[in-house]
Design a protein around this motif. Structure first.
Motif, short mmCIF file in Angstrom:
data_model
loop_
_atom_site.label_atom_id
_atom_site.label_comp_id
_atom_site.label_asym_id
_atom_site.label_seq_id
_atom_site.Cartn_x
_atom_site.Cartn_y
_atom_site.Cartn_z
N ALA A 178 4.29 43.68 -40.69
CA ALA A 178 3.50 42.71 -40.46
C ALA A 178 3.03 42.98 -39.19
O ALA A 178 3.66 43.43 -38.02
N SER A 179 1.68 42.62 -38.94
CA SER A 179 0.95 42.97 -37.45
C SER A 179 1.96 42.45 -36.38
O SER A 179 2.14 43.20 -35.27
N GLY A 180 2.17 41.17 -36.44
CA GLY A 180 2.84 40.52 -35.42
C GLY A 180 4.22 41.23 -35.02
O GLY A 180 4.62 41.15 -34.05
N ILE A 181 4.73 41.77 -35.82
CA ILE A 181 6.13 42.36 -35.68
C ILE A 181 5.97 43.52 -35.14
O ILE A 181 6.64 44.09 -34.19
N TRP A 182 4.84 44.50 -35.83
CA TRP A 182 4.66 45.52 -35.01
C TRP A 182 4.25 45.62 -33.54
O TRP A 182 4.80 46.38 -32.54
N VAL A 183 3.45 44.55 -33.37
CA VAL A 183 2.99 44.27 -31.96
C VAL A 183 4.28 44.08 -31.07
O VAL A 183 4.28 44.73 -30.02
N SER A 184 4.94 43.36 -31.59
CA SER A 184 6.34 42.77 -30.65
C SER A 184 7.18 44.14 -30.58
O SER A 184 7.71 44.29 -29.08
N ALA A 185 7.38 44.86 -31.44
CA ALA A 185 8.06 46.00 -31.39
C ALA A 185 7.51 47.22 -30.26
O ALA A 185 8.10 47.78 -29.43
N TYR A 186 6.15 47.33 -30.39
CA TYR A 186 5.43 48.10 -29.54
C TYR A 186 5.76 47.78 -28.28
O TYR A 186 5.73 48.62 -27.37
#
Length: 112
Positions: A7-15
């Protein structure tokens, strides 16, 4: 069969967390759809220049890679971002500020 996507929101948080580990400032300047929003990464070198990265899919191989969507004076890159946002209201935009232009997009887990 399609490969499962994070999910985009999870990817952004991890990045953002990975950037923090390297002491690279980054900010979400446009919050997109939490599940499937596309992500643009603006690399601001703090000298009036910038580069805009977009994740692309090679239709022949199915491989994903980050490509440069726009590059040059920061105002021109910002204009490109605004154009993309008008086209895609679910878009995420992350601005990374690093004089050396580091984005970490070539690191394992982010490169593909």
């Amino acid at each position: 069969m399609a490969e499962p996507r994070l999910a985009s929101g999870i990817w952004v948080s991890a990045y953002l967390a990975r950037l923090r580990l390297h002491d690279i400032p980054a900010f979400v300047t446009a919050k997109g759809d939490e599940t499937a929003g596309a992500v643009l990464i603006k690399s601001n070198t703090l000298d009036g220049q910038a580069r805009l990265h977009q994740r692309s899919l090679d239709l022949m191989t199915g491989a994903r890679a980050w490509i440069v969507l726009a590059e040059g004076p920061e105002l021109e890159v910002d204009a490109s971002i605004e154009k993309q946002k008008r086209f895609d209201p679910d878009l995420w935009v992350i601005e990374v500020e690093d004089r050396a232009g580091r984005t970490l997009l070539d690191e394992p887990g982010l490169a593909d």
